[in-house]
Write a protein that holds these residues in place. Structure first.
Motif, PDB file in Angstrom:
ATOM      1  N   ILE A  85       7.414  -4.851   5.116  1.00 41.61           N
ATOM      2  CA  ILE A  85       8.303  -5.721   4.354  1.00 41.61           C
ATOM      3  C   ILE A  85       9.635  -5.020   4.171  1.00 41.61           C
ATOM      4  O   ILE A  85       9.703  -3.924   3.615  1.00 41.61           O
ATOM      5  CB  ILE A  85       7.708  -6.067   2.974  1.00 41.61           C
ATOM      6  CG1 ILE A  85       6.378  -6.813   3.137  1.00 41.61           C
ATOM      7  CG2 ILE A  85       8.685  -6.910   2.159  1.00 41.61           C
ATOM      8  CD1 ILE A  85       5.666  -7.093   1.825  1.00 41.61           C
ATOM      9  N   ASP A  86      10.687  -5.657   4.649  1.00 45.08           N
ATOM     10  CA  ASP A  86      12.031  -5.111   4.475  1.00 45.08           C
ATOM     11  C   ASP A  86      12.621  -5.654   3.180  1.00 45.08           C
ATOM     12  O   ASP A  86      12.321  -6.774   2.764  1.00 45.08           O
ATOM     13  CB  ASP A  86      12.915  -5.501   5.665  1.00 45.08           C
ATOM     14  CG  ASP A  86      14.180  -4.654   5.731  1.00 45.08           C
ATOM     15  OD1 ASP A  86      14.275  -3.667   4.977  1.00 45.08           O
ATOM     16  OD2 ASP A  86      15.065  -4.977   6.544  1.00 45.08           O
ATOM     17  N   THR A  87      13.464  -4.865   2.536  1.00 45.80           N
ATOM     18  CA  THR A  87      14.143  -5.318   1.316  1.00 45.80           C
ATOM     19  C   THR A  87      15.630  -5.024   1.462  1.00 45.80           C
ATOM     20  O   THR A  87      16.019  -4.069   2.139  1.00 45.80           O
ATOM     21  CB  THR A  87      13.608  -4.588   0.069  1.00 45.80           C
ATOM     22  OG1 THR A  87      13.813  -3.172   0.211  1.00 45.80           O
ATOM     23  CG2 THR A  87      12.140  -4.863  -0.133  1.00 45.80           C
ATOM     24  N   PRO A  88      16.494  -5.820   0.826  1.00 45.20           N
ATOM     25  CA  PRO A  88      17.935  -5.559   0.898  1.00 45.20           C
ATOM     26  C   PRO A  88      18.261  -4.179   0.347  1.00 45.20           C
ATOM     27  O   PRO A  88      17.632  -3.708  -0.599  1.00 45.20           O
ATOM     28  CB  PRO A  88      18.535  -6.667   0.013  1.00 45.20           C
ATOM     29  CG  PRO A  88      17.514  -7.754   0.024  1.00 45.20           C
ATOM     30  CD  PRO A  88      16.191  -7.048   0.073  1.00 45.20           C
TER      31      PRO A  88
ATOM     32  N   ILE B  82      12.931  -0.826  11.425  1.00 42.57           N
ATOM     33  CA  ILE B  82      12.090  -1.998  11.652  1.00 42.57           C
ATOM     34  C   ILE B  82      12.186  -2.467  13.096  1.00 42.57           C
ATOM     35  O   ILE B  82      11.185  -2.803  13.733  1.00 42.57           O
ATOM     36  CB  ILE B  82      12.480  -3.134  10.683  1.00 42.57           C
ATOM     37  CG1 ILE B  82      11.909  -2.827   9.307  1.00 42.57           C
ATOM     38  CG2 ILE B  82      11.974  -4.484  11.168  1.00 42.57           C
ATOM     39  CD1 ILE B  82      11.962  -3.946   8.316  1.00 42.57           C
ATOM     40  N   ASN B  83      13.391  -2.485  13.647  1.00 41.21           N
ATOM     41  CA  ASN B  83      13.559  -2.908  15.042  1.00 41.21           C
ATOM     42  C   ASN B  83      12.783  -2.003  15.991  1.00 41.21           C
ATOM     43  O   ASN B  83      12.167  -2.465  16.956  1.00 41.21           O
ATOM     44  CB  ASN B  83      15.043  -2.911  15.414  1.00 41.21           C
ATOM     45  CG  ASN B  83      15.808  -4.034  14.734  1.00 41.21           C
ATOM     46  OD1 ASN B  83      15.217  -5.032  14.318  1.00 41.21           O
ATOM     47  ND2 ASN B  83      17.115  -3.879  14.615  1.00 41.21           N
ATOM     48  N   ARG B  84      12.780  -0.700  15.710  1.00 37.28           N
ATOM     49  CA  ARG B  84      12.042   0.250  16.554  1.00 37.28           C
ATOM     50  C   ARG B  84      10.541   0.026  16.436  1.00 37.28           C
ATOM     51  O   ARG B  84       9.811   0.049  17.436  1.00 37.28           O
ATOM     52  CB  ARG B  84      12.389   1.682  16.154  1.00 37.28           C
ATOM     53  CG  ARG B  84      13.756   2.166  16.635  1.00 37.28           C
ATOM     54  CD  ARG B  84      13.805   2.239  18.143  1.00 37.28           C
ATOM     55  NE  ARG B  84      15.064   2.794  18.612  1.00 37.28           N
ATOM     56  CZ  ARG B  84      15.433   2.807  19.883  1.00 37.28           C
ATOM     57  NH1 ARG B  84      14.626   2.296  20.811  1.00 37.28           N
ATOM     58  NH2 ARG B  84      16.588   3.327  20.245  1.00 37.28           N
TER      59      ARG B  84
ATOM     60  N   ASP C 251       0.831  -1.206   0.000  1.00 43.76           N
ATOM     61  CA  ASP C 251       0.000   0.000   0.000  1.00 43.76           C
ATOM     62  C   ASP C 251       0.867   1.258   0.000  1.00 43.76           C
ATOM     63  O   ASP C 251       0.593   2.208  -0.734  1.00 43.76           O
ATOM     64  CB  ASP C 251      -0.922   0.000   1.226  1.00 43.76           C
ATOM     65  CG  ASP C 251      -1.879  -1.177   1.215  1.00 43.76           C
ATOM     66  OD1 ASP C 251      -2.638  -1.310   0.238  1.00 43.76           O
ATOM     67  OD2 ASP C 251      -1.853  -1.982   2.163  1.00 43.76           O
ATOM     68  N   ILE C 252       1.900   1.262   0.828  1.00 47.92           N
ATOM     69  CA  ILE C 252       2.772   2.432   0.974  1.00 47.92           C
ATOM     70  C   ILE C 252       4.228   1.986   0.971  1.00 47.92           C
ATOM     71  O   ILE C 252       4.568   0.958   1.567  1.00 47.92           O
ATOM     72  CB  ILE C 252       2.473   3.190   2.284  1.00 47.92           C
ATOM     73  CG1 ILE C 252       1.062   3.782   2.258  1.00 47.92           C
ATOM     74  CG2 ILE C 252       3.497   4.292   2.535  1.00 47.92           C
ATOM     75  CD1 ILE C 252       0.633   4.400   3.574  1.00 47.92           C
ATOM     76  N   VAL C 253       5.081   2.740   0.294  1.00 46.16           N
ATOM     77  CA  VAL C 253       6.514   2.477   0.339  1.00 46.16           C
ATOM     78  C   VAL C 253       7.194   3.592   1.126  1.00 46.16           C
ATOM     79  O   VAL C 253       7.056   4.767   0.788  1.00 46.16           O
ATOM     80  CB  VAL C 253       7.137   2.390  -1.069  1.00 46.16           C
ATOM     81  CG1 VAL C 253       8.654   2.210  -0.976  1.00 46.16           C
ATOM     82  CG2 VAL C 253       6.526   1.238  -1.853  1.00 46.16           C
ATOM     83  N   PHE C 254       7.889   3.222   2.194  1.00 47.27           N
ATOM     84  CA  PHE C 254       8.730   4.164   2.912  1.00 47.27           C
ATOM     85  C   PHE C 254      10.055   4.248   2.157  1.00 47.27           C
ATOM     86  O   PHE C 254      10.842   3.305   2.158  1.00 47.27           O
ATOM     87  CB  PHE C 254       8.993   3.684   4.344  1.00 47.27           C
ATOM     88  CG  PHE C 254       7.855   3.917   5.303  1.00 47.27           C
ATOM     89  CD1 PHE C 254       6.754   4.672   4.956  1.00 47.27           C
ATOM     90  CD2 PHE C 254       7.906   3.381   6.596  1.00 47.27           C
ATOM     91  CE1 PHE C 254       5.706   4.890   5.840  1.00 47.27           C
ATOM     92  CE2 PHE C 254       6.877   3.595   7.489  1.00 47.27           C
ATOM     93  CZ  PHE C 254       5.771   4.341   7.121  1.00 47.27           C
ATOM     94  N   LEU C 255      10.277   5.374   1.481  1.00 46.71           N
ATOM     95  CA  LEU C 255      11.528   5.585   0.774  1.00 46.71           C
ATOM     96  C   LEU C 255      12.521   6.168   1.775  1.00 46.71           C
ATOM     97  O   LEU C 255      12.432   7.331   2.149  1.00 46.71           O
ATOM     98  CB  LEU C 255      11.312   6.537  -0.410  1.00 46.71           C
ATOM     99  CG  LEU C 255      12.278   6.425  -1.586  1.00 46.71           C
ATOM    100  CD1 LEU C 255      11.808   7.296  -2.741  1.00 46.71           C
ATOM    101  CD2 LEU C 255      13.694   6.780  -1.207  1.00 46.71           C
TER     102      LEU C 255
ATOM    103  N   LEU D 219       9.842  -1.080   2.824  1.00 48.85           N
ATOM    104  CA  LEU D 219      10.960  -0.155   2.963  1.00 48.85           C
ATOM    105  C   LEU D 219      11.864  -0.270   1.744  1.00 48.85           C
ATOM    106  O   LEU D 219      12.193  -1.374   1.307  1.00 48.85           O
ATOM    107  CB  LEU D 219      11.780  -0.471   4.217  1.00 48.85           C
ATOM    108  CG  LEU D 219      11.073  -0.351   5.567  1.00 48.85           C
ATOM    109  CD1 LEU D 219      12.056  -0.596   6.700  1.00 48.85           C
ATOM    110  CD2 LEU D 219      10.440   1.012   5.728  1.00 48.85           C
ATOM    111  N   LEU D 220      12.265   0.863   1.200  1.00 50.73           N
ATOM    112  CA  LEU D 220      13.135   0.881   0.033  1.00 50.73           C
ATOM    113  C   LEU D 220      14.209   1.931   0.250  1.00 50.73           C
ATOM    114  O   LEU D 220      13.913   3.044   0.688  1.00 50.73           O
ATOM    115  CB  LEU D 220      12.308   1.212  -1.217  1.00 50.73           C
ATOM    116  CG  LEU D 220      13.046   1.235  -2.560  1.00 50.73           C
ATOM    117  CD1 LEU D 220      13.570  -0.151  -2.905  1.00 50.73           C
ATOM    118  CD2 LEU D 220      12.102   1.729  -3.662  1.00 50.73           C
TER     119      LEU D 220
END
Length: 346
Positions: free
Chosen positions: A249-252, A209-211, A111-115, A197-198
């Motif tokens: 969702i985390d990405t490399p 993500i940990n926070r 839905d949303i990408v955190f850049l 996350l990108l």
């Protein structure tokens, strides 16, 4: 046991599976053809069925993290078999490494990408434009998260610079390490809403993500002090369920991003230049020596930076060539490109 609504199952997907004998699940992790899948009956380690494998020709059609799938399973060993991937409502992808014309899926149904970009020496507006173009192509909505504000002395100036390249996009600055400004993210973390996350390596995605999860689930590493470059810490894509009920969702991390997008996506990133082009005296203005050129005037007056315009041209050419390769193949696309260069149209 997982609640499908909390996993992001909404009316869009409900319409796709009105009558099915299979179990509905969402892919949380993928590794070597094994897909960790969450469902109302628990989590299962699934493979695609032989029928699915042999009928699928394009890598794009195989499951990726975030996909909704239909599968059956055996309770004894928690293993399952995927029979179908539901139609995606959004997909984040890029050009796979190498010379082949191949798409690499990063995450689906977002839905949303955190850049995510760091406010340190690695701050790069041109790279942000590339990421933003890819987000618009995905079908998701972008939100800029500027991290490491504790290492920056001109936060407001950098925020203003990002505002100029991302009209109307929310921009939040945080210090995740010291938990400063993290409350700004909470309105986006709604039950059933999927965030991805990108960003480049070392910008602080794992710390974020940990926070948000309230526990150390992702490894973190400090940036190199000599050049502010980051190291890869996340090595694969993974879906996490947040305490708020949202999904992330985390990405490399990536140092460079090869586009897998269209000219339309590039244009959406540069709406300001598109508007200027409409004001040019001639509809076919090349923005070089033509009289009445609004783009050239904007550069001369400082309304538009020359660097941003060059970035626009570069991304537009890249997206145009990619569109040609998808349509005609690499060899013919190269011939068309060479012919247009000779005619001054490229």
């Amino acid at each position: 046991m997982y609640d499908l609504c909390e996993l992001g199952f909404d009316n869009y997907f409900q319409e796709l599976v009105k009558d099915t004998p299979y179990t509905i699940g969402r892919v949380a992790k993928s590794s070597n053809g094994i897909y960790l899948t969450y469902s109302v009956n628990g989590k299962f380690y699934c493979e695609v069925s032989g029928r699915f494998f042999h009928r699928t020709e394009d890598a794009h059609d195989f499951p990726c993290v975030g996909d909704w799938v239909l599968f059956d399973y055996t309770t004894a060993d928690s293993k399952g078999m995927i029979h179908q991937v539901l139609k995606r409502k959004s997909v984040l992808s890029r050009h796979a490494a190498g010379k082949k014309q191949q798409e690499q899926l990063m995450a689906a149904n977002i839905d949303i990408v955190f850049l995510v970009s760091a406010l340190n020496n690695d701050f790069n507006l041109r790279r942000m434009e590339r990421f933003l173009t890819q987000i618009y192509e995905s079908g998701a909505s972008p939100v800029f998260i500027l991290t490491k504000k504790d290492l920056c002395e001109d936060v407001d100036e950098k925020i203003s610079a990002v505002e100029e390249i991302a009209m109307g996009v929310p921009i939040l600055s945080v210090d995740a390490l010291h938990n400063e400004g993290m409350d700004q993210l909470f309105p986006f973390l709604k039950k059933g809403q999927t965030i991805s996350l990108l960003g480049s390596s070392g910008v602080g995605k794992s710390t974020l993500i940990n926070r948000l999860l309230g526990e150390e689930v992702q490894k973190t590493q400090s940036i190199r002090e000599d050049d502010a470059k980051g190291r890869h810490t996340t090595t694969q894509r993974e879906l996490f369920i947040l305490p708020s009920g949202g999904i992330i969702i985390d990405t490399p991390g990536m140092r460079e991003l090869q586009l897998w997008s269209s000219e339309d996506a590039a244009s959406q990133t540069f709406q300001d230049i598109e508007e200027l082009e409409k004001q040019c005296k001639f509809r076919d203005c090349r923005h070089s020596s033509e009289p009445g050129c609004a783009v050239k005037k904007a550069i001369e007056t400082g309304e538009l930076s020359e660097e941003r315009y060059k970035s626009f041209l570069k991304l537009q050419r890249e997206a145009k060539f990619l569109d040609l390769k998808k349509k005609y193949g690499s060899q013919r696309a190269s011939r068309i490109q060479a012919d247009e260069i000779l005619k001054g149209k490229w």
